[in-house]
Design an enzyme around this catalytic site. Structure first.
Site, short mmCIF file in Angstrom:
data_model
loop_
_atom_site.label_atom_id
_atom_site.label_comp_id
_atom_site.label_asym_id
_atom_site.label_seq_id
_atom_site.Cartn_x
_atom_site.Cartn_y
_atom_site.Cartn_z
N ILE A 296 0.79 -1.35 0.24
CA ILE A 296 0.11 -0.25 -0.18
C ILE A 296 0.81 1.30 0.16
CG2 ILE A 296 -1.78 0.83 1.23
CD1 ILE A 296 -2.21 -1.73 0.38
N CYS A 297 0.54 2.27 -1.25
CA CYS A 297 1.51 3.25 -1.31
C CYS A 297 2.77 2.95 -1.39
CB CYS A 297 0.68 4.08 0.14
SG CYS A 297 1.37 6.22 -0.10
#
Length: 342
Positions: free
Chosen positions: A120-121
């Site tokens: 994530i990210c």
């Protein structure tokens, strides 16, 4: 809490039908990177899925998120864990600093046995440090996509993607894109109908239109080194509505069109026409953000017509100017009489 090592004869679920999702967390982790995807999987359980979510840290110690909130974890990373999906959450700490070896190991160990691995990210930087992204396509938040490409030179970084799948490895863009990725994983496991129910329950798009470019700031970049070329870029920026054809720009410097084209290519890696288009596009976005109508923005930004501006938006953002404005205009303007519209 330990996770029993139940082997998965079908490759995706244990014999009881549950799907084990482990989220790797550590001090400074972004809370929404953890909570967003976890909420998607929890909501999917309400509609018939069976996801078992656990939080793991490198040592098994509880961690403190970027907001200062203490997070209790279920255990330490261990080679004996049976994990179907490993999610690595991001942090503002990386790429500001290099990923510590123990954190990279904490991603590498469970990834070796997991059915699929996702970040994530800025969790992509942890995967990169662990060697998991070597030779693969990947993405991360648009602000740090270039840094990821530097850290992982064998990666093919796609800065505009909301999420990228390369085999069983997944990477996603900024924090809320973790929700988009989790929905894609649920759809992979359970199909579109259940996933649509989850998206509706969470009041989010099942599949977001456009890429990260619609969220990024205008790309200003460094000024040209050449004084002559700087005169041209300053002219275009100061008066985007002017006649900035190749011939007129070359005449302004008293050089040939070929020479001017070479200057743009060598210093800015673009053409004069594309540079003018970019300046007008950035200005049009700013005007739309300020509440101007799309037709007003097209005129003020120097586009020959609304239709020509619409084509540029479709090419760069995969959405129309009106759709862009609906997403990013202020709530106050959106609810005022005569608010944003075409």
């Amino acid at each position: 809490m330990s996770i029993p090592a139940v082997r998965r004869p079908d490759g995706g679920r244990d014999r009881r039908g549950s799907h084990r999702v482990a989220i790797l967390v550590y001090d400074g982790v972004t809370l929404l990177d953890v909570a967003g995807p976890a909420e998607v999987f929890k909501e999917a359980n309400r509609f018939g899925a069976d996801y078992r979510i656990v939080l793991l840290s490198p040592t098994g110690a509880d961690v403190t998120s970027s907001l200062g909130i203490r997070m209790a974890v279920d255990g330490a990373v261990s080679p004996g864990h049976a994990i179907d999906t490993l999610l690595v959450a991001g942090s503002d700490n990386y790429p500001r600093a290099h990923v510590p070896a123990d954190l990279a190991d904490a991603a590498r160990i469970p990834a070796a046995a997991a059915g699929r691995v996702a970040s994530i990210c800025t969790g992509a930087f942890v995967l990169a440090a662990a060697g998991i992204l070597d030779g693969k396509r990947a993405t991360t938040h648009w602000r740090v996509a270039h840094e990821l490409a530097v850290r992982c030179p064998t990666c093919r970084v796609e800065p505009d993607a909301i999420y990228v799948r390369d085999g069983t490895t997944y990477t996603s863009a900024g924090v809320t894109a973790g929700i988009d990725l989790a929905l894609a994983l649920v759809e992979e496991d359970h199909g579109p109908d259940l996933t649509r129910d989850v998206a509706r329950a969470l009041v989010v798009y099942m599949q977001r239109a456009g890429g990260q470019s619609q969220f990024s700031a205008p790309l200003q970049g460094p000024p040209p080194r050449s004084p002559a070329l700087r005169r041209i870029t300053d002219l275009v920026t100061a008066d985007p509505r002017g006649d900035h054809s190749l011939a007129e720009l070359a005449k302004h410097l008293n050089v040939s069109t070929r020479h001017l084209t070479r200057l743009f290519h060598d210093e800015l890696s673009t053409t004069p026409a594309r540079y003018v288009e970019k300046i007008r596009f950035d200005l049009a976005r700013a005007l739309l953000d300020q509440g101007h109508t799309a037709t007003q923005a097209a005129t003020l930004a120097g586009f020959p017509s609304y239709e020509s501006m619409r084509r540029v938006f479709a090419h760069k953002l995969s959405i129309t100017p009106a759709a862009y404005q609906r997403r990013f205009s202020t709530a106050r303007r959106a609810h005022e009489p005569g608010g944003p519209h075409r």
